[in-house]
Scaffold this active site. Structure first.
Site, mmCIF file in Angstrom:
data_model
loop_
_atom_site.group_PDB
_atom_site.id
_atom_site.type_symbol
_atom_site.label_atom_id
_atom_site.label_comp_id
_atom_site.label_asym_id
_atom_site.label_seq_id
_atom_site.Cartn_x
_atom_site.Cartn_y
_atom_site.Cartn_z
ATOM 1 N N GLN A 104 12.163 7.656 7.191
ATOM 2 C CA GLN A 104 13.550 6.499 6.213
ATOM 3 C C GLN A 104 14.026 6.512 5.422
ATOM 4 O O GLN A 104 13.286 6.957 3.821
ATOM 5 C CB GLN A 104 12.373 5.302 6.174
ATOM 6 N N GLU A 125 11.884 3.488 -3.714
ATOM 7 C CA GLU A 125 10.951 3.754 -5.016
ATOM 8 C C GLU A 125 9.801 4.948 -4.756
ATOM 9 O O GLU A 125 8.932 6.134 -5.086
ATOM 10 C CB GLU A 125 11.200 3.026 -6.158
ATOM 11 N N ARG A 126 9.159 3.813 -3.623
ATOM 12 C CA ARG A 126 7.498 4.061 -3.233
ATOM 13 C C ARG A 126 7.625 5.962 -2.888
ATOM 14 O O ARG A 126 6.562 6.908 -2.428
ATOM 15 C CB ARG A 126 7.074 2.624 -2.212
ATOM 16 N N SER A 135 1.227 10.986 5.373
ATOM 17 C CA SER A 135 1.882 11.059 6.351
ATOM 18 C C SER A 135 3.224 12.193 5.943
ATOM 19 O O SER A 135 3.911 12.647 6.956
ATOM 20 C CB SER A 135 2.654 9.456 5.972
#
Length: 298
Positions: free
Chosen positions: A72, A92-93, A64
């Site tokens: 974001q 963090e992801r 994505s």
């Protein structure tokens, strides 16, 4: 939609941090606005309760990001001893996926917050997005309580959770480490884990859950079938009756699936005589059972 004023205090603070970049972040600290920072100048938050990042989720998010970028921004705070470097508070992801996607820099919001608030935001973001497994969630709650002297009531108010949810989640930390690892790895659910609390051989039952695919209701039925400590036979008396045969175990499983609650079949000494016990864990489960029985009567 709920009134914004009714949302938890910390929830409003996080929303301000990641959604209103031109104003100070209310309630939790100050925001310096949005900017872009090279990925190598960001560091993971050692207080982040989340320890596992699913490979499939990272790949999906990375794909994505390759198409749309990081929509974001990542919430960060400056590291005092390393100029120009930032510690991730929330996101963090996204940072890990952005690196997989080949990005050299990511959008961030720099905030001024202390260690306690940093941990609060890390837990809140993950819990509200249901990204934490139950053990990580419990460990995060326990850390807030032990390091920063929160009571369960205070923590429930701040995070917008019920006290019973906090208490039940924290109880999972009483399970053996091997079972906690199974929950973290996704081998058994939090519902399975709660049903294992207080059982004599929780690790053995956990193996059965994985090997036999036992449902939560079936594990609850096994827990109900155990002899309570107060009913343990005295020395010189047999500890338990004979093991149930396969037919009775199959009947228990069938009734459990049909009724949606734990069912235990107890065979008496007299031929063809026995007892069926139905176990429910909440008023909602009792009401659901009543509706099922009413429907079957119709």
């Amino acid at each position: 939609m709920a009134d914004e004023s009714a949302r938890p205090r910390l929830g409003r603070g996080l929303a301000a941090l990641i959604g209103d970049f031109g104003q100070d972040a209310a309630e939790g600290g100050r925001s310096e606005g949005q900017r872009k920072v090279a990925v190598e100048f960001l560091r993971p938050n050692p207080r982040n309760p989340r320890r596992r990042f699913q490979e499939a989720d990272l790949e999906e998010l990375s794909a994505s990001i390759r198409t749309r970028g990081v929509i974001q921004p990542i919430v960060v705070r400056a590291l005092a001893n390393v100029p120009g470097t930032y510690e991730i508070v929330a996101g963090e992801r996204r940072w890990r996926a952005a690196q997989r996607a080949g990005l050299t820099e990511v959008p961030v919001v720099v905030v001024e917050i202390d260690d306690k608030t940093s941990l609060e935001y890390a837990i809140l973001e993950n819990v509200q997005r249901t990204d934490l497994n139950a053990i990580e969630e419990a460990a995060g709650y326990e850390r807030l309580m032990s390091e920063f002297a929160y009571s369960q009531r205070e923590l429930a108010d701040i995070l917008g959770k019920s006290r019973s949810h906090l208490a039940n989640t924290l109880r999972l930390l009483q399970l053996p480490p091997t079972i906690q690892d199974r929950v973290t790895a996704g081998e058994i659910t939090a519902g399975h884990a709660r049903a294992l609390l207080g059982m004599r051989d929780p690790e053995g039952v956990a193996r059965r859950i994985v090997e036999e695919g036992l449902s939560v209701r079936e594990v609850e039925a096994l827990a109900s079938a155990e002899v309570p400590e107060s009913d343990e036979p005295r020395p010189g008396r047999p500890r338990r009756g004979p093991e149930k045969d396969a037919a009775l175990r199959s009947l228990e499983q069938s009734l459990t699936r049909a009724l949606g609650v734990g069912v235990v079949v107890i065979k008496a000494k007299a031929e063809g005589v026995g007892e069926i016990r139905i176990r429910y864990g909440s008023p909602e489960e009792l009401e659901a059972l009543r509706r099922r029985l009413d429907a079957s009567g119709d």
